[in-house]
Design a protein around this motif. Sequence first.
Motif, PDB file in Angstrom:
ATOM      1  N   VAL A   1       0.879  -1.274  -0.471  1.00  0.00           N
ATOM      2  CA  VAL A   1      -0.120  -0.250   0.069  1.00  0.00           C
ATOM      3  C   VAL A   1       0.994   1.533  -0.050  1.00  0.00           C
ATOM      4  O   VAL A   1       1.656   1.517   1.100  1.00  0.00           O
ATOM      5  N   VAL A   2       0.116   2.375  -0.801  1.00  0.00           N
ATOM      6  CA  VAL A   2       1.287   3.193  -1.055  1.00  0.00           C
ATOM      7  C   VAL A   2       0.431   4.292  -0.996  1.00  0.00           C
ATOM      8  O   VAL A   2      -0.172   4.543  -1.081  1.00  0.00           O
ATOM      9  N   VAL A   3       0.912   5.495   0.387  1.00  0.00           N
ATOM     10  CA  VAL A   3       0.347   6.321   0.449  1.00  0.00           C
ATOM     11  C   VAL A   3       1.298   7.362   0.036  1.00  0.00           C
ATOM     12  O   VAL A   3       2.056   8.120   1.235  1.00  0.00           O
ATOM     13  N   PRO A   4       0.536   7.889  -0.999  1.00  0.00           N
ATOM     14  CA  PRO A   4       0.768   9.660  -0.933  1.00  0.00           C
ATOM     15  C   PRO A   4       0.943  10.882   0.092  1.00  0.00           C
ATOM     16  O   PRO A   4      -0.168  10.706   0.483  1.00  0.00           O
ATOM     17  N   ALA A   5       1.705  11.795   0.324  1.00  0.00           N
ATOM     18  CA  ALA A   5       1.214  12.626   1.201  1.00  0.00           C
ATOM     19  C   ALA A   5       1.922  14.090   1.525  1.00  0.00           C
ATOM     20  O   ALA A   5       2.812  13.924   1.875  1.00  0.00           O
ATOM     21  N   ARG A   6       1.440  14.673   1.607  1.00  0.00           N
ATOM     22  CA  ARG A   6       1.791  16.190   2.001  1.00  0.00           C
ATOM     23  C   ARG A   6       1.161  17.286   2.861  1.00  0.00           C
ATOM     24  O   ARG A   6       0.214  17.306   2.750  1.00  0.00           O
ATOM     25  N   ASP A   7       1.715  17.152   4.006  1.00  0.00           N
ATOM     26  CA  ASP A   7       0.779  17.919   5.068  1.00  0.00           C
ATOM     27  C   ASP A   7      -0.181  17.069   5.939  1.00  0.00           C
ATOM     28  O   ASP A   7      -1.177  17.777   5.623  1.00  0.00           O
ATOM     29  N   GLU A   8      -0.138  16.249   5.982  1.00  0.00           N
ATOM     30  CA  GLU A   8      -1.460  15.059   6.196  1.00  0.00           C
ATOM     31  C   GLU A   8      -0.946  14.487   7.195  1.00  0.00           C
ATOM     32  O   GLU A   8      -2.379  13.765   8.311  1.00  0.00           O
TER      33      GLU A   8
ATOM     34  N   ALA B   1       8.942   2.106  -5.141  1.00  0.00           N
ATOM     35  CA  ALA B   1       9.650   1.033  -3.681  1.00  0.00           C
ATOM     36  C   ALA B   1       9.525   0.136  -3.170  1.00  0.00           C
ATOM     37  O   ALA B   1       9.760  -0.460  -2.107  1.00  0.00           O
ATOM     38  N   ALA B   2       8.216  -0.184  -3.631  1.00  0.00           N
ATOM     39  CA  ALA B   2       7.257  -0.999  -3.370  1.00  0.00           C
ATOM     40  C   ALA B   2       7.452  -3.003  -4.193  1.00  0.00           C
ATOM     41  O   ALA B   2       8.508  -3.084  -4.702  1.00  0.00           O
ATOM     42  N   GLY B   3       7.453  -3.977  -3.168  1.00  0.00           N
ATOM     43  CA  GLY B   3       8.280  -4.914  -3.395  1.00  0.00           C
ATOM     44  C   GLY B   3       6.724  -5.599  -3.537  1.00  0.00           C
ATOM     45  O   GLY B   3       7.599  -6.710  -4.225  1.00  0.00           O
ATOM     46  N   GLY B   4       5.221  -5.339  -3.398  1.00  0.00           N
ATOM     47  CA  GLY B   4       4.161  -6.260  -3.697  1.00  0.00           C
ATOM     48  C   GLY B   4       3.745  -6.516  -4.857  1.00  0.00           C
ATOM     49  O   GLY B   4       4.651  -6.085  -6.395  1.00  0.00           O
TER      50      GLY B   4
ATOM     51  N   GLU C   1       3.809  -4.449   3.441  1.00  0.00           N
ATOM     52  CA  GLU C   1       3.652  -2.838   3.496  1.00  0.00           C
ATOM     53  C   GLU C   1       3.139  -1.912   2.894  1.00  0.00           C
ATOM     54  O   GLU C   1       2.337  -1.805   2.172  1.00  0.00           O
ATOM     55  N   VAL C   2       3.657  -1.048   4.559  1.00  0.00           N
ATOM     56  CA  VAL C   2       3.318   0.146   3.972  1.00  0.00           C
ATOM     57  C   VAL C   2       4.016   1.377   3.882  1.00  0.00           C
ATOM     58  O   VAL C   2       4.687   1.554   4.140  1.00  0.00           O
ATOM     59  N   ILE C   3       3.905   2.422   2.359  1.00  0.00           N
ATOM     60  CA  ILE C   3       5.033   2.923   1.990  1.00  0.00           C
ATOM     61  C   ILE C   3       3.828   4.483   2.422  1.00  0.00           C
ATOM     62  O   ILE C   3       2.967   4.556   1.492  1.00  0.00           O
TER      63      ILE C   3
ATOM     64  N   LEU D   1       4.229   5.761  13.725  1.00  0.00           N
ATOM     65  CA  LEU D   1       2.818   4.056  13.125  1.00  0.00           C
ATOM     66  C   LEU D   1       3.370   3.109  13.322  1.00  0.00           C
ATOM     67  O   LEU D   1       2.882   1.969  13.136  1.00  0.00           O
ATOM     68  N   GLY D   2       4.481   2.882  12.395  1.00  0.00           N
ATOM     69  CA  GLY D   2       4.973   1.760  11.427  1.00  0.00           C
ATOM     70  C   GLY D   2       5.092   1.556  10.487  1.00  0.00           C
ATOM     71  O   GLY D   2       6.008   0.558   9.451  1.00  0.00           O
ATOM     72  N   ALA D   3       4.894   2.438   9.541  1.00  0.00           N
ATOM     73  CA  ALA D   3       4.708   2.655   8.053  1.00  0.00           C
ATOM     74  C   ALA D   3       6.169   3.104   7.839  1.00  0.00           C
ATOM     75  O   ALA D   3       7.174   3.362   8.301  1.00  0.00           O
ATOM     76  N   LYS D   4       6.558   2.148   6.265  1.00  0.00           N
ATOM     77  CA  LYS D   4       8.249   3.024   5.982  1.00  0.00           C
ATOM     78  C   LYS D   4       7.993   4.694   5.057  1.00  0.00           C
ATOM     79  O   LYS D   4       6.635   4.315   4.207  1.00  0.00           O
ATOM     80  N   VAL D   5       9.134   4.816   5.895  1.00  0.00           N
ATOM     81  CA  VAL D   5       8.420   6.164   4.970  1.00  0.00           C
ATOM     82  C   VAL D   5       9.911   6.773   3.958  1.00  0.00           C
ATOM     83  O   VAL D   5      10.748   6.717   3.821  1.00  0.00           O
TER      84      VAL D   5
END
Length: 371
Positions: A41-48, A113-116, A67-69, A86-90
């Motif tokens: 799972v990939v989460v793009p984030a800017r000021d979130e 960066a994802a491996g899935g 994995e959570v990126i 929280l345990g995500a890969k940044v």
Amino acid sequence: MRPLTAAQAVAAAVVAARLARGRRRLPALRPRPAAGVTISVVVPARDEAARIGPCLRAVLADPAVVEVIVVDDGSRDGTAEVAAGLGAKVVTAEPLPGGWVGKQWALRQGVAAAGGEVVVTLDADARPAPGLFGALAAALERYDLVSAGPRFVCDGVLEQALHASMLATLVYRFGPVGPARPPPPHRVVANGQCMAFHRARMTEVDGFAQIHDRMTDDVALARCLARRGWSVGFLDAGGLLEVDMHDSVGELWREWGRSLPLRDVTGPGWQAADLAVIWLTGALPVLRLAAGRPTGLDVALLAVRVLLAGALRGSYREPGAGLLLSPLLDPASAFRLTQATLRPVRTWRGRTYPDVSGGARPARPGRSAAR
């Protein structure tokens, strides 16, 4: 008045044909375990920082996800620290190149960066339920790209009324979520709050580079890939995904109203046709009713609109009076769509992007992508 009445009748027939597709739409996604496939799972984030917590907790608790990126796109509010805690890969996004929109740039790096085998992209305001990721992976057995229609969370009657009015403009233009027959590529729609695809294939076509300069990134990606022969599915996931898009009515008006016209992925002819449909079938009946001069066709269109408001109940976590009031705001939604079409805004989270011609096919990076 006769030409206007004739045009309204034609627009009404178009809307009726689109709404009729709902009788044959595909069933909603149901929770499923992920069978024999790894999911990133990939989460793009800017000021979130204020909103990303519930999203990450839900994703990290799902055993289907390996994995959570979180791609931190220059946040200034501690988003990266919250995600890491929280345990995500940044992943810290590289500096934004000229010609790129930030979300596409972040997603491209997250996919790299994802491996899935399967990648699911989520916005930070999404709230996935158990079984969503397995259901998306199963849907990829039929489709090459899947996006999920969520259930919306609104704060208050007015916000729900405006949101439902704006949502109705999408239904009038494109029909309900989950069409049984795929539309032509230039009319495909998608929801970038939740998308799924096979990582290897997306990497091969470098999909996010194809639409690097588009503000309407989700629809741009879906249409670009559909033109390449990809099978694109837009499926109802209301029972498995919730989204709290905006914090106020003003933010809803500014931000969703900015993107709803799909101006940078739609040609001028279709823009004009879509606006005509919304004004003639949505706004005009309400305006004539307010003036005390509705025609028989206006009354019929108002009845259809009220029925649509009832059908949209499943699109909201807490459907209420806002749905019934939403038709009254259809003239305001038509105005906002027109305003955003004629005066597009290409500013988001402190960044301003150069304008691109409506509906033009984006150039590949390295040719004309630089500012």
